[in-house]
Design a protein around this motif. Structure first.
Motif, PDB file in Angstrom:
ATOM      1  N   CYS A   1       6.185  23.451 -14.122  1.00 12.93           N
ATOM      2  CA  CYS A   1       6.924  22.184 -14.114  1.00 12.93           C
ATOM      3  C   CYS A   1       8.432  22.455 -14.079  1.00 12.93           C
ATOM      4  N   PRO A   2       9.123  22.086 -12.988  1.00 15.35           N
ATOM      5  CA  PRO A   2      10.555  22.385 -12.904  1.00 15.35           C
ATOM      6  C   PRO A   2      11.410  21.547 -13.858  1.00 15.35           C
ATOM      7  N   SER A   3      10.924  20.412 -14.290  1.00 10.19           N
ATOM      8  CA  SER A   3      11.711  19.561 -15.179  1.00 10.19           C
ATOM      9  C   SER A   3      11.275  19.678 -16.635  1.00 10.19           C
ATOM     10  N   GLN A   4      10.331  20.558 -16.920  1.00  6.00           N
ATOM     11  CA  GLN A   4       9.842  20.798 -18.281  1.00  6.00           C
ATOM     12  C   GLN A   4       9.408  19.494 -18.941  1.00  6.00           C
ATOM     13  N   ALA A   5       8.610  18.744 -18.218  1.00  6.47           N
ATOM     14  CA  ALA A   5       8.166  17.445 -18.702  1.00  6.47           C
ATOM     15  C   ALA A   5       6.811  17.497 -19.391  1.00  6.47           C
ATOM     16  N   ILE A   6       6.140  18.654 -19.358  1.00  7.04           N
ATOM     17  CA  ILE A   6       4.770  18.734 -19.867  1.00  7.04           C
ATOM     18  C   ILE A   6       4.739  19.574 -21.133  1.00  7.04           C
ATOM     19  N   PHE A   7       3.967  19.098 -22.110  1.00  3.75           N
ATOM     20  CA  PHE A   7       3.726  19.836 -23.339  1.00  3.75           C
ATOM     21  C   PHE A   7       2.210  19.933 -23.542  1.00  3.75           C
ATOM     22  N   VAL A   8       1.732  21.149 -23.765  1.00  2.00           N
ATOM     23  CA  VAL A   8       0.307  21.367 -24.013  1.00  2.00           C
ATOM     24  C   VAL A   8       0.160  22.216 -25.261  1.00  2.00           C
TER      25      VAL A   8
ATOM     26  N   GLN B   1       0.977  16.148 -23.425  1.00  3.06           N
ATOM     27  CA  GLN B   1       1.971  15.086 -23.257  1.00  3.06           C
ATOM     28  C   GLN B   1       2.749  15.304 -21.968  1.00  3.06           C
ATOM     29  N   ILE B   2       3.066  14.226 -21.312  1.00  2.00           N
ATOM     30  CA  ILE B   2       3.938  14.268 -20.137  1.00  2.00           C
ATOM     31  C   ILE B   2       5.050  13.254 -20.363  1.00  2.00           C
ATOM     32  N   ASN B   3       6.262  13.733 -20.293  1.00  5.52           N
ATOM     33  CA  ASN B   3       7.427  12.860 -20.418  1.00  5.52           C
ATOM     34  C   ASN B   3       7.726  12.283 -19.041  1.00  5.52           C
ATOM     35  N   MET B   4       7.379  11.029 -18.857  1.00  8.04           N
ATOM     36  CA  MET B   4       7.549  10.390 -17.550  1.00  8.04           C
ATOM     37  C   MET B   4       9.015  10.171 -17.188  1.00  8.04           C
ATOM     38  N   LEU B   5       9.902  10.232 -18.169  1.00 11.30           N
ATOM     39  CA  LEU B   5      11.328  10.112 -17.872  1.00 11.30           C
ATOM     40  C   LEU B   5      11.868  11.378 -17.230  1.00 11.30           C
ATOM     41  N   ARG B   6      11.256  12.504 -17.551  1.00 10.26           N
ATOM     42  CA  ARG B   6      11.697  13.773 -16.977  1.00 10.26           C
ATOM     43  C   ARG B   6      10.964  14.125 -15.693  1.00 10.26           C
ATOM     44  N   CYS B   7       9.731  13.669 -15.565  1.00 11.76           N
ATOM     45  CA  CYS B   7       8.888  14.063 -14.432  1.00 11.76           C
ATOM     46  C   CYS B   7       9.541  13.635 -13.116  1.00 11.76           C
ATOM     47  N   ILE B   8       9.490  14.532 -12.142  1.00 14.83           N
ATOM     48  CA  ILE B   8      10.026  14.220 -10.825  1.00 14.83           C
ATOM     49  C   ILE B   8       8.902  14.039  -9.802  1.00 14.83           C
TER      50      ILE B   8
ATOM     51  N   PRO C   1       0.838  -1.210   0.000  1.00 17.06           N
ATOM     52  CA  PRO C   1       0.000   0.000   0.000  1.00 17.06           C
ATOM     53  C   PRO C   1       0.867   1.252   0.000  1.00 17.06           C
ATOM     54  N   VAL C   2       0.342   2.314  -0.586  1.00 18.63           N
ATOM     55  CA  VAL C   2       1.056   3.587  -0.612  1.00 18.63           C
ATOM     56  C   VAL C   2       0.375   4.544   0.357  1.00 18.63           C
ATOM     57  N   GLU C   3       1.103   5.553   0.729  1.00 21.96           N
ATOM     58  CA  GLU C   3       0.562   6.552   1.641  1.00 21.96           C
ATOM     59  C   GLU C   3      -0.494   7.390   0.924  1.00 21.96           C
ATOM     60  N   PRO C   4      -1.433   7.962   1.652  1.00 22.37           N
ATOM     61  CA  PRO C   4      -2.491   8.758   0.991  1.00 22.37           C
ATOM     62  C   PRO C   4      -1.950   9.931   0.185  1.00 22.37           C
ATOM     63  N   ARG C   5      -0.827  10.500   0.576  1.00 21.85           N
ATOM     64  CA  ARG C   5      -0.276  11.658  -0.142  1.00 21.85           C
ATOM     65  C   ARG C   5       0.700  11.260  -1.246  1.00 21.85           C
ATOM     66  N   PHE C   6       0.807   9.977  -1.530  1.00 19.79           N
ATOM     67  CA  PHE C   6       1.735   9.497  -2.556  1.00 19.79           C
ATOM     68  C   PHE C   6       1.370  10.091  -3.912  1.00 19.79           C
ATOM     69  N   LYS C   7       2.373  10.504  -4.662  1.00 16.01           N
ATOM     70  CA  LYS C   7       2.159  11.083  -5.994  1.00 16.01           C
ATOM     71  C   LYS C   7       2.714  10.115  -7.028  1.00 16.01           C
ATOM     72  N   GLY C   8       1.805   9.557  -7.812  1.00 18.15           N
ATOM     73  CA  GLY C   8       2.199   8.599  -8.839  1.00 18.15           C
ATOM     74  C   GLY C   8       1.773   9.068 -10.216  1.00 18.15           C
TER      75      GLY C   8
END
Length: 161
Positions: A72-79, A101-108, A41-48
């Motif tokens: 976005c600090p890692s510039q992972a999102i494109f809209v 689009q969200i680049n999951m490799l960049r997302c922190i 189980p993950v914590e309620p505040r977990f961000k996935g």
């Protein structure tokens, strides 16, 4: 002679102390989780995993404002926004995200995008199995991010923000 007896006694006591620790640990339940059969189980505040949510009537919440892109600090999102028309109403705003689009490799997974969204369109769920066969598979597109039906992400589609 007495020093050798003292040394031997000390060694036996050390051995018994070590056996006591071993027996105490053997009595505990195991902490190993049988992953992937049983997910921890993950914590309620977990961000996935990210989700683009919908209103209860099925309209998209994203209005294409691009605030998530800005924070976005890692510039992972494109809209890429487009205008809503009366014939083609995708969201309740004047615009909608034609491409998202969200680049999951960049997302922190910091959650700034979720906090910045004025309509609560983007939420971070509890899914953490985000592996992919290639780098291209980890760029999540709008069809991959959008809920298949209102409330599929676990968030109430009737909530305000």
């Amino acid at each position: 002679m007495s020093t050798t007896m003292a040394v031997a006694l000390r060694q036996v006591l050390g051995l018994l102390r070590g056996l006591g620790v071993t027996l105490r640990v053997l009595a505990r339940p195991p902490v190993t989780v049988l992953y992937p059969e049983r997910k921890p189980p993950v914590e309620p505040r977990f961000k996935g995993r990210h989700w683009l949510t919908r209103y209860a009537d099925g309209l998209e919440r994203c209005i294409g404002c691009e605030l998530c892109v800005i924070v976005c600090p890692s510039q992972a999102i494109f809209v890429q926004a487009a205008e809503n028309t009366p014939e083609h109403q995708v969201s309740r705003g004047e615009r909608y995200a034609a491409d998202f689009q969200i680049n999951m490799l960049r997302c922190i997974f910091c959650g700034f995008c979720e906090e910045a969204c004025p309509t609560g369109a983007i939420v971070l769920g509890h899914d953490y199995e985000l592996a992919g066969p290639s780098r291209a598979a980890l760029i999540y597109t709008k069809p991959m991010l959008t809920e298949p039906y209102p409330g599929a992400s676990g968030r109430d589609p009737h909530r305000e923000v």
